[in-house]
Design an enzyme around this catalytic site. Structure first.
Site, PDB file in Angstrom:
ATOM      1  N   GLN A 118      -0.879   2.003  -7.481  1.00  8.56           N
ATOM      2  CA  GLN A 118      -2.183   2.651  -7.303  1.00  8.56           C
ATOM      3  C   GLN A 118      -2.900   2.913  -8.632  1.00  8.56           C
ATOM      4  O   GLN A 118      -4.014   3.435  -8.629  1.00  8.56           O
ATOM      5  CB  GLN A 118      -2.000   3.992  -6.570  1.00  8.56           C
ATOM      6  CG  GLN A 118      -1.601   3.842  -5.114  1.00  8.56           C
ATOM      7  CD  GLN A 118      -2.734   3.308  -4.230  1.00  8.56           C
ATOM      8  OE1 GLN A 118      -3.898   3.275  -4.640  1.00  8.56           O
ATOM      9  NE2 GLN A 118      -2.388   2.877  -3.038  1.00  8.56           N
ATOM     10  N   THR A 149       8.299 -21.758  -5.608  1.00  3.70           N
ATOM     11  CA  THR A 149       7.132 -22.342  -6.286  1.00  3.70           C
ATOM     12  C   THR A 149       6.018 -21.302  -6.376  1.00  3.70           C
ATOM     13  O   THR A 149       5.716 -20.622  -5.392  1.00  3.70           O
ATOM     14  CB  THR A 149       6.654 -23.593  -5.516  1.00  3.70           C
ATOM     15  OG1 THR A 149       7.772 -24.477  -5.400  1.00  3.70           O
ATOM     16  CG2 THR A 149       5.528 -24.293  -6.241  1.00  3.70           C
ATOM     17  N   CYS A 162       4.212   8.370   8.048  1.00  7.20           N
ATOM     18  CA  CYS A 162       5.528   8.955   8.339  1.00  7.20           C
ATOM     19  C   CYS A 162       6.589   8.195   7.568  1.00  7.20           C
ATOM     20  O   CYS A 162       6.543   6.994   7.472  1.00  7.20           O
ATOM     21  CB  CYS A 162       5.830   8.832   9.826  1.00  7.20           C
ATOM     22  SG  CYS A 162       4.727   9.811  10.810  1.00  7.20           S
TER      23      CYS A 162
HETATM   24  N1  PLP Z   1       3.443   1.235  -3.625  1.00  6.51           N
HETATM   25  C1  PLP Z   1       2.356   1.989  -3.422  1.00  6.51           C
HETATM   26  C2  PLP Z   1       2.184   3.263  -4.178  1.00  6.51           C
HETATM   27  C3  PLP Z   1       1.369   1.576  -2.513  1.00  6.51           C
HETATM   28  O1  PLP Z   1       0.298   2.334  -2.308  1.00  6.51           O
HETATM   29  C4  PLP Z   1       1.558   0.358  -1.820  1.00  6.51           C
HETATM   30  C5  PLP Z   1       0.556  -0.108  -0.837  1.00  6.51           C
HETATM   31  O2  PLP Z   1       0.253   0.532   0.134  1.00  6.51           O
HETATM   32  C6  PLP Z   1       2.723  -0.388  -2.058  1.00  6.51           C
HETATM   33  C7  PLP Z   1       3.637   0.086  -2.979  1.00  6.51           C
HETATM   34  C8  PLP Z   1       3.039  -1.651  -1.321  1.00  6.51           C
HETATM   35  O3  PLP Z   1       2.135  -2.667  -1.561  1.00  6.51           O
HETATM   36  P1  PLP Z   1       2.203  -4.018  -0.727  1.00  6.51           P
HETATM   37  O4  PLP Z   1       2.081  -3.616   0.712  1.00  6.51           O
HETATM   38  O5  PLP Z   1       1.035  -4.778  -1.204  1.00  6.51           O
HETATM   39  O6  PLP Z   1       3.494  -4.678  -0.993  1.00  6.51           O
END
Ligand code: PLP
Length: 376
Positions: free
Chosen positions: A179, A237, A324
């Site tokens: 984030q 790849t 949750c």
């Molecule tokens: N970590 C955090 C803090 C996130 O906000 C998110 C996404 O919601 C993720 C990891 C996971 O990202 P992704 O779903 O793109 O793998």
């Protein structure tokens, strides 16, 4: 009829038009980066350029950037990969109760496969007390994994202080910075981390591409096994167009950050002011004055956040942010702050992006206030 104002940038961002153009050009680069001929070399050069761009964003060296299929994959590689690589030294991991499921679940998985995990709590502003992390360390602790900026409440952790303690004891530090990119500075040397996760779609690249920063010399085993791409740590790849898009998004984030962050903060604070002026008893959750500049987690009195968003959905697209968590060591982030059930029920996460205008804020605030007045 216009589309609802999008205030859910922590869920995902629109693909930046410049990124889309770079990706479209890269679709024509069809060679396999592992091929020795000119088509392969062209693709390899495109991947190398993106690697340098991502490295520049976090002030790392390009060789320390591993491309992955997103943040979930980067978090799994960091946590499971470091645990496997370090298992002979110890089997204890420290994390927090407010991690994203893509950190919480691999930690939980490890706890069922011979490791022990300690999840540290947070204070009322969503900060993980550095002393609590220090107190959780044991002689067999091998890794600390703590989120950098929180997806629901926006609190930013003092990763530099945590990593300083870890380093003195030879413990690895991983941070999930999915984030953070494009919103706050993200220099790996300042943070002092060994492993850092990035997610393309949180800062203008498409979904399904991310990166893991791996400090040179960090012990890490692959989670996927196959051929030798990405130094064998992420075989398969390379997704060249998506990687090019991530590189371009990183380049833009780095250039834009000094202007974007204050603008986001000013607009976020305007939204907060408008809501507070009209609705007695709204309460900001997390870290109202610090934290991510684009994130406002706010509780509306006497209504459920879900109902408020449903009532205003033609005007505003946002989320309650109260995901949750499936595992017992994890809690809803708002519960972890110690908020009452009533305050949690009324919570809404409003997250702004670079394209959010002052007019958007005024309209969104008016729509939320109208919906609240109807429901309360
Ligand atoms: N970590 C955090 C803090 C996130 O906000 C998110 C996404 O919601 C993720 C990891 C996971 O990202 P992704 O779903 O793109 O793998």
């Amino acid at each position: 009829m216009r589309s609802p104002i999008y205030l859910d940038h922590n869920a995902t961002t629109p693909v930046d038009p410049q990124v889309a153009r770079a990706m479209a050009r890269a679709l024509k680069i069809f060679g396999n980066p592992s091929s020795a001929h000119t088509y392969g070399r062209t693709a390899l050069a495109a991947v190398a350029q993106a690697r340098a761009q991502v490295a520049a964003l976090i002030q790392a060296s390009p060789a320390e950037v591993i491309f992955t299929g997103g943040a979930t994959e980067a978090n799994n590689l960091a946590i499971r990969g470091a645990a496997f690589a370090m298992a002979a030294r110890g089997r204890h991991i420290v994390t927090s109760v407010v991690e994203h499921p893509s950190v919480a679940a691999p930690c939980h998985w490890l706890s069922e496969h011979g490791f022990t995990v300690t999840a540290v709590g947070v204070d009322a502003r969503g900060h993980i007390p550095v002393q609590a992390v220090a107190d959780a360390l044991r002689p067999d602790t091998i890794m600390i994994s703590v989120i950098h900026a929180h997806n629901e409440i926006g609190s930013v952790q003092d990763i530099a202080a945590i990593s300083a303690i870890a380093r003195r004891r030879g413990i690895l530090t991983h941070t999930d910075a999915a984030q953070s990119a494009g919103k706050i500075p993200l220099a790996v040397e300042d943070l002092g981390v060994d492993l850092l996760t990035l997610a393309g779609h949180k800062f203008g690249a498409p979904k399904g591409v991310g990166a893991l920063y791996v400090r040179s010399g960090t012990p890490l085993a692959p989670v996927l096994v196959g051929a030798g791409q990405e130094r064998g740590l992420r075989p398969g790849t390379e997704n060249v167009p998506a990687i090019v898009a991530l590189g371009e998004a990183a380049r833009l984030a780095l250039i834009r950050l000094p202007k974007t962050a204050p603008r986001l903060r000013a607009r976020r604070d305007l939204l907060r002011r408008r809501l507070a002026e009209a609705i007695p008893g709204v309460a900001v959750n997390g870290d109202p004055d610090g934290g991510l500049p684009n994130t406002l987690n706010i509780s509306f009195p006497g209504v459920a956040g879900r109902d408020l968003l449903a009532a205003s959905e033609r005007d505003v697209a946002a989320s309650t942010g109260s995901a949750c968590h499936a595992h017992s060591s994890q809690q809803d982030a708002l519960a972890a702050l110690g908020l009452s059930p009533e305050r949690r029920r009324g919570a809404v996460r409003l997250s702004l992006g670079r394209s959010t205008t002052v007019a958007d804020i005024e309209e969104a605030a008016a729509a939320l206030i109208r919906a609240w007045a109807e429901l309360a």
